[in-house]
Design a protein around this motif. Structure first.
Motif, PDB file in Angstrom:
ATOM      1  N   ALA A 170      39.133  78.145 -16.720  1.00 13.94           N
ATOM      2  CA  ALA A 170      38.581  77.118 -15.841  1.00 13.94           C
ATOM      3  C   ALA A 170      37.717  77.755 -14.762  1.00 13.94           C
ATOM      4  CB  ALA A 170      39.703  76.318 -15.181  1.00 13.94           C
ATOM      5  N   GLN A 171      36.783  76.963 -14.261  1.00 13.52           N
ATOM      6  CA  GLN A 171      36.000  77.310 -13.079  1.00 13.52           C
ATOM      7  C   GLN A 171      36.362  76.268 -12.026  1.00 13.52           C
ATOM      8  OE1 GLN A 171      34.018  79.917 -12.921  1.00 13.52           O
ATOM      9  NE2 GLN A 171      33.164  80.314 -14.937  1.00 13.52           N
ATOM     10  N   GLY A 172      36.597  76.681 -10.807  1.00  6.84           N
ATOM     11  CA  GLY A 172      36.984  75.704  -9.801  1.00  6.84           C
ATOM     12  C   GLY A 172      36.768  76.224  -8.404  1.00  6.84           C
ATOM     13  N   ARG A 173      37.359  75.474  -7.446  1.00  6.93           N
ATOM     14  CA  ARG A 173      37.254  75.842  -6.040  1.00  6.93           C
ATOM     15  C   ARG A 173      38.641  75.776  -5.421  1.00  6.93           C
ATOM     16  NH1 ARG A 173      32.351  72.984  -3.122  1.00  6.93           N
ATOM     17  NH2 ARG A 173      32.433  74.895  -1.923  1.00  6.93           N
ATOM     18  N   HIS A 174      38.946  76.749  -4.561  1.00 10.27           N
ATOM     19  CA  HIS A 174      40.232  76.783  -3.885  1.00 10.27           C
ATOM     20  C   HIS A 174      40.342  75.648  -2.868  1.00 10.27           C
ATOM     21  CE1 HIS A 174      41.902  80.543  -5.386  1.00 10.27           C
ATOM     22  NE2 HIS A 174      40.712  81.099  -5.275  1.00 10.27           N
ATOM     23  N   LYS A 175      41.532  75.521  -2.275  1.00 12.03           N
ATOM     24  CA  LYS A 175      41.726  74.554  -1.209  1.00 12.03           C
ATOM     25  C   LYS A 175      40.876  74.937  -0.003  1.00 12.03           C
ATOM     26  CE  LYS A 175      45.920  73.593  -0.163  1.00 12.03           C
ATOM     27  NZ  LYS A 175      47.365  73.618   0.084  1.00 12.03           N
ATOM     28  N   LYS A 176      40.526  73.938   0.790  1.00  9.30           N
ATOM     29  CA  LYS A 176      39.665  74.184   1.942  1.00  9.30           C
ATOM     30  C   LYS A 176      40.413  74.945   3.032  1.00  9.30           C
ATOM     31  CE  LYS A 176      36.487  71.321   3.321  1.00  9.30           C
ATOM     32  NZ  LYS A 176      35.739  70.202   3.920  1.00  9.30           N
ATOM     33  N   VAL A 177      39.725  75.927   3.581  1.00 11.31           N
ATOM     34  CA  VAL A 177      40.233  76.668   4.726  1.00 11.31           C
ATOM     35  C   VAL A 177      39.557  76.075   5.956  1.00 11.31           C
ATOM     36  CG1 VAL A 177      40.357  78.917   5.843  1.00 11.31           C
ATOM     37  CG2 VAL A 177      40.541  78.751   3.369  1.00 11.31           C
ATOM     38  N   GLU A 178      40.360  75.557   6.895  1.00 10.49           N
ATOM     39  CA  GLU A 178      39.822  74.939   8.107  1.00 10.49           C
ATOM     40  C   GLU A 178      39.693  75.996   9.200  1.00 10.49           C
ATOM     41  OE1 GLU A 178      38.900  71.781   8.420  1.00 10.49           O
ATOM     42  OE2 GLU A 178      39.647  71.070   6.489  1.00 10.49           O
ATOM     43  N   ILE A 179      38.515  76.057   9.805  1.00 13.12           N
ATOM     44  CA  ILE A 179      38.278  76.950  10.922  1.00 13.12           C
ATOM     45  C   ILE A 179      38.041  76.075  12.148  1.00 13.12           C
ATOM     46  CG2 ILE A 179      36.757  78.723  11.892  1.00 13.12           C
ATOM     47  CD1 ILE A 179      36.444  78.431   8.318  1.00 13.12           C
ATOM     48  N   PHE A 180      38.847  76.281  13.196  1.00 14.02           N
ATOM     49  CA  PHE A 180      38.723  75.499  14.421  1.00 14.02           C
ATOM     50  C   PHE A 180      38.715  76.446  15.606  1.00 14.02           C
ATOM     51  CE2 PHE A 180      40.776  73.160  17.960  1.00 14.02           C
ATOM     52  CZ  PHE A 180      39.794  72.217  18.154  1.00 14.02           C
ATOM     53  N   LYS A 181      37.630  76.402  16.375  1.00 10.65           N
ATOM     54  CA  LYS A 181      37.504  77.243  17.563  1.00 10.65           C
ATOM     55  C   LYS A 181      37.438  76.335  18.786  1.00 10.65           C
ATOM     56  CE  LYS A 181      35.051  80.896  15.207  1.00 10.65           C
ATOM     57  NZ  LYS A 181      33.858  81.741  15.187  1.00 10.65           N
ATOM     58  N   MET A 182      38.111  76.753  19.855  1.00 14.67           N
ATOM     59  CA  MET A 182      38.123  75.939  21.063  1.00 14.67           C
ATOM     60  C   MET A 182      38.269  76.829  22.297  1.00 14.67           C
ATOM     61  SD  MET A 182      40.694  72.886  22.086  1.00 14.67           S
ATOM     62  CE  MET A 182      41.693  73.559  23.383  1.00 14.67           C
ATOM     63  N   ARG A 183      37.533  76.510  23.331  1.00 14.17           N
ATOM     64  CA  ARG A 183      37.702  77.135  24.644  1.00 14.17           C
ATOM     65  C   ARG A 183      38.239  76.054  25.573  1.00 14.17           C
ATOM     66  NH1 ARG A 183      37.113  81.440  22.339  1.00 14.17           N
ATOM     67  NH2 ARG A 183      35.180  82.595  22.228  1.00 14.17           N
ATOM     68  N   ARG A 184      39.413  76.270  26.083  1.00 16.19           N
ATOM     69  CA  ARG A 184      40.003  75.232  26.913  1.00 16.19           C
ATOM     70  C   ARG A 184      39.246  75.075  28.231  1.00 16.19           C
ATOM     71  NH1 ARG A 184      45.493  77.429  29.562  1.00 16.19           N
ATOM     72  NH2 ARG A 184      44.666  79.380  30.365  1.00 16.19           N
ATOM     73  N   ARG A 185      39.129  73.874  28.684  1.00 20.60           N
ATOM     74  CA  ARG A 185      38.484  73.470  29.937  1.00 20.60           C
ATOM     75  C   ARG A 185      36.982  73.756  29.953  1.00 20.60           C
ATOM     76  NH1 ARG A 185      42.992  76.361  31.748  1.00 20.60           N
ATOM     77  NH2 ARG A 185      41.627  78.014  32.489  1.00 20.60           N
ATOM     78  N   LYS A 186      36.393  74.123  28.845  1.00 12.12           N
ATOM     79  CA  LYS A 186      34.966  74.442  28.812  1.00 12.12           C
ATOM     80  C   LYS A 186      34.172  73.444  27.973  1.00 12.12           C
ATOM     81  CE  LYS A 186      35.795  78.186  31.090  1.00 12.12           C
ATOM     82  NZ  LYS A 186      35.727  78.094  32.542  1.00 12.12           N
ATOM     83  N   HIS A 187      34.840  72.440  27.440  1.00  7.22           N
ATOM     84  CA  HIS A 187      34.191  71.392  26.637  1.00  7.22           C
ATOM     85  C   HIS A 187      33.501  71.997  25.410  1.00  7.22           C
ATOM     86  CE1 HIS A 187      31.781  67.765  25.737  1.00  7.22           C
ATOM     87  NE2 HIS A 187      32.877  67.181  26.202  1.00  7.22           N
ATOM     88  N   TYR A 188      34.210  72.942  24.763  1.00  6.55           N
ATOM     89  CA  TYR A 188      33.662  73.595  23.579  1.00  6.55           C
ATOM     90  C   TYR A 188      34.666  73.478  22.436  1.00  6.55           C
ATOM     91  CZ  TYR A 188      32.503  77.432  20.387  1.00  6.55           C
ATOM     92  OH  TYR A 188      32.230  78.180  19.281  1.00  6.55           O
ATOM     93  N   GLN A 189      34.240  72.852  21.365  1.00  2.00           N
ATOM     94  CA  GLN A 189      35.037  72.784  20.143  1.00  2.00           C
ATOM     95  C   GLN A 189      34.101  72.952  18.964  1.00  2.00           C
ATOM     96  OE1 GLN A 189      37.223  69.171  19.870  1.00  2.00           O
ATOM     97  NE2 GLN A 189      38.711  69.769  21.416  1.00  2.00           N
ATOM     98  N   LYS A 190      34.554  73.687  17.964  1.00  3.08           N
ATOM     99  CA  LYS A 190      33.736  73.906  16.775  1.00  3.08           C
ATOM    100  C   LYS A 190      34.627  73.768  15.551  1.00  3.08           C
ATOM    101  CE  LYS A 190      30.625  77.287  14.738  1.00  3.08           C
ATOM    102  NZ  LYS A 190      30.020  78.597  14.861  1.00  3.08           N
TER     103      LYS A 190
END
Length: 103
Positions: free
Chosen positions: A65-85
Motif C-alpha cells: 500500500a501507499q498511504g499517509r501517516h496520522k497528522k502531527v499537530e504543531i502548535f506554538k504559542m507565546r503567552r501574553r504576546k498574542h502569538y499563536q501558530k
C-alpha cells in the motif's frame, strides 16, 4: 533469518513475512522490489556485518500500500504576546511485505 536494511535514510530490522512501513518508494502497489542496501544479515549465532554493506546480500519485498501517516499537530504559542501558530504535517509512507532474504 533476519537482516538490517537501510531505506529512506532509516534502518529497519526485518525478517521474512513481516510487514513494515517505510519512507515513500515511487512504485505501484503489487510490484516486487529488491532492496540492496543490507547492513547486516544474521541467522542464529552466525552474523555477517557489512563494511558498510554486505556484499551480495539482497531483500525481496512486495509493495502492499501507499498511504499517509496520522497528522502531527504543531502548535506554538507565546503567552501574553498574542502569538499563536498552528501547523500540521502528514508524512507519506509505503507499506511493504518482506518476502525473502538472500545472503
Amino acid at each position: 533469518m533476519y537482516a538490517v536494511i537501510k531505506t529512506g535514510g532509516k534502518q529497519y530490522r526485518v525478517a521474512a513475512g513481516e510487514k513494515i512501513k517505510v519512507e515513500q518508494i515511487p512504485a505501484d502497489v503489487g510490484t516486487e522490489i529488491t532492496l540492496d542496501q543490507i547492513l547486516m544479515v544474521g541467522e542464529g549465532d552466525s552474523v555477517k556485518i557489512g563494511a558498510p554493506l554486505v556484499a551480495g546480500a539482497s531483500v525481496k519485498a512486495t509493495i502492499l500500500a501507499q498511504g499517509r501517516h496520522k497528522k502531527v499537530e504543531i502548535f506554538k504559542m507565546r503567552r501574553r504576546k498574542h502569538y499563536q501558530k498552528h501547523q500540521g504535517h502528514r508524512q507519506n509512507y509505503t507499506e511493504i511485505r518482506i518476502d525473502a532474504i538472500s545472503a
